[in-house]
Design an enzyme around this catalytic site. Structure first.
Site, PDB file in Angstrom:
ATOM      1  N   HIS A   1      -6.728  11.029   4.732  1.00 42.98           N
ATOM      2  CA  HIS A   1      -6.242   9.997   5.644  1.00 42.98           C
ATOM      3  C   HIS A   1      -6.362  10.477   7.088  1.00 42.98           C
ATOM      4  CE1 HIS A   1      -3.593   8.474   2.153  1.00 42.98           C
ATOM      5  NE2 HIS A   1      -4.546   7.592   2.358  1.00 42.98           N
TER       6      HIS A   1
ATOM      7  N   ASN B   1      -9.760   1.011   1.333  1.00 41.99           N
ATOM      8  CA  ASN B   1      -8.716   0.868   2.343  1.00 41.99           C
ATOM      9  C   ASN B   1      -9.267   1.170   3.733  1.00 41.99           C
ATOM     10  OD1 ASN B   1      -7.164   0.530   0.082  1.00 41.99           O
ATOM     11  ND2 ASN B   1      -5.674   2.115   0.580  1.00 41.99           N
TER      12      ASN B   1
ATOM     13  N   GLU C   1      -0.371   9.826   5.997  1.00 39.57           N
ATOM     14  CA  GLU C   1      -0.245   8.386   5.819  1.00 39.57           C
ATOM     15  C   GLU C   1       1.231   8.045   5.835  1.00 39.57           C
ATOM     16  OE1 GLU C   1      -1.548   4.313   4.721  1.00 39.57           O
ATOM     17  OE2 GLU C   1      -2.548   6.071   5.553  1.00 39.57           O
TER      18      GLU C   1
ATOM     19  N   HIS D   1      -9.732   5.568  -0.841  1.00 38.87           N
ATOM     20  CA  HIS D   1      -8.797   5.799   0.254  1.00 38.87           C
ATOM     21  C   HIS D   1      -9.386   6.821   1.223  1.00 38.87           C
ATOM     22  CE1 HIS D   1      -5.127   4.780  -2.537  1.00 38.87           C
ATOM     23  NE2 HIS D   1      -5.897   3.740  -2.293  1.00 38.87           N
TER      24      HIS D   1
ATOM     25  N   ASP E   1       0.819  -1.213   0.000  1.00 38.71           N
ATOM     26  CA  ASP E   1       0.000   0.000   0.000  1.00 38.71           C
ATOM     27  C   ASP E   1       0.852   1.263   0.000  1.00 38.71           C
ATOM     28  OD1 ASP E   1      -2.409   1.482   0.250  1.00 38.71           O
ATOM     29  OD2 ASP E   1      -2.155   1.584   2.424  1.00 38.71           O
ATOM     30  N   HIS E   2       0.465   2.238  -0.797  1.00 39.31           N
ATOM     31  CA  HIS E   2       1.033   3.593  -0.763  1.00 39.31           C
ATOM     32  C   HIS E   2       2.555   3.639  -0.861  1.00 39.31           C
ATOM     33  CE1 HIS E   2      -2.480   6.151  -0.278  1.00 39.31           C
ATOM     34  NE2 HIS E   2      -2.990   5.221   0.510  1.00 39.31           N
TER      35      HIS E   2
END
Length: 341
Positions: free
Chosen positions: A212, A272, A169, A250, A95-96
């Protein structure tokens, strides 16, 4: 069931899109949280996605070692073993991955997986995310093209982010401003660069106000209807129907049920979930420690109570709490009871 093969993962994503539901993609940082995620999927009778961030991967390798590739491979190996004992199918995802982490994380993993596939074996993960949200779209898509080629060789799916996500994040902070909303023009550029599957399958995070972090409902100004507009306009441009993108959501903390339902109706097949499950894991531990204070501490020279400070005791409570939150996520996304037979 075993971890999803590339073919099964493609089938999972197709089923979600056709059935208009989405899979929770649960971030994990340890064997306990990974087990809790799978337990939650099993209780919901839902297949799902387990993912690890760069920080989570570093932590999994040993908090003082911080080897993100080793940590990723370790978590994948653990998942492959324990998933066999649960009646659901899970896919693994990184992820990311921001630009500064490509060469030390996702590219090495893709290269290792390409070698595995060349030798007739399966990749370690089923998909990887390239997060180009912090750079200009043109550069984002150039890097995405390169990574998509590697993904094809590794028999994996690439996730791309088109637009910016606010909040924080893994130490990366995004501003909360008008850049949080992807345009149809951005979607068209994405298809022009990456194709519509003929160059390799990818899934797309189009931003519609996503942030986020932990927020109360109403704080985040989401516009999930924007996804439908982009889908329709891009589909019309290329003559491929009204939902050409496989979408990812997200920054869902603080989203209302209606906002999530609208996003899913407009093509979101993966959402997510991280902040909420972190809290759901930790809250029962805090409760355990407060209720068993005299047992977990050796106060005034006493010996404490071993069964209360045994990590398995409070660990079970943590796993149960997180599993319950995974079930809730499956319910909100419509994946309860949809597991493949």
């Amino acid at each position: 069931m075993p971890i999803a093969t590339p073919e099964v993962y493609n089938e999972m994503l197709d089923r979600a899109k056709e059935g208009k539901f989405a899979y929770p993609a649960i971030n994990v940082t340890s064997s306990q949280s990974l087990t809790a995620a799978i337990q939650g999927f099993a209780e919901a009778e839902s297949d799902g996605i387990i993912q690890i961030s760069v920080g989570g991967a570093e932590y999994a390798s040993g908090s003082t070692i911080k080897d993100r590739v080793a940590g990723s491979l370790a978590m994948a190996a653990y998942a492959r073993e324990i998933a066999k004992n649960y009646p659901v199918t899970v896919a693994l995802h990184t992820d990311h991955c921001a630009k500064q982490n490509i060469d030390s994380w996702v590219r090495p993993l893709l290269e290792l997986e390409a070698e595995e596939v060349k030798a007739g074996r399966l990749p370690f993960f089923q998909s990887h995310m390239w997060d180009g949200s912090a750079i200009a779209l043109d550069e984002n898509l150039v890097i995405a093209q390169e990574l998509l080629e590697l993904s094809v060789k590794a028999n994996t799916i690439l996730e791309v982010e088109i637009g910016a996500v606010g909040g924080e994040e893994d130490g990366v902070v995004g501003e909360i401003n008008e850049k949080l909303y992807t345009s149809s023009e951005d979607g068209i550029k994405t298809v022009e660069a990456l194709g519509l599957g003929e160059k390799g399958r990818y899934i797309t995070a189009l931003t519609f106000g996503n942030v986020h972090g932990a927020y109360k409902p109403g704080h985040v100004k989401l516009r999930p209807e924007l996804l439908g507009t982009i889908q329709e306009e891009v589909g019309a441009k290329f003559g491929v129907g009204n939902r050409p993108f496989d979408l990812v959501m997200h920054g869902g903390s603080g989203s209302t049920d209606e906002e999530i339902a609208t996003a899913v109706a407009n093509g979101v097949i993966k959402m997510n979930v991280d902040t909420d499950t972190q809290y759901a894991f930790t809250r029962p531990v805090a409760d355990w420690m407060y209720k068993n204070y005299d047992g977990v501490l050796k106060i005034d020279g006493e010996v404490g109570i071993k069964k209360t400070y045994d990590p398995r005791s409070w660990g079970k409570a943590a796993e149960a709490g997180m599993a319950a939150r995974v079930v809730e996520a499956c319910d909100r996304l419509g994946s309860v009871g949809t597991k493949m037979k």
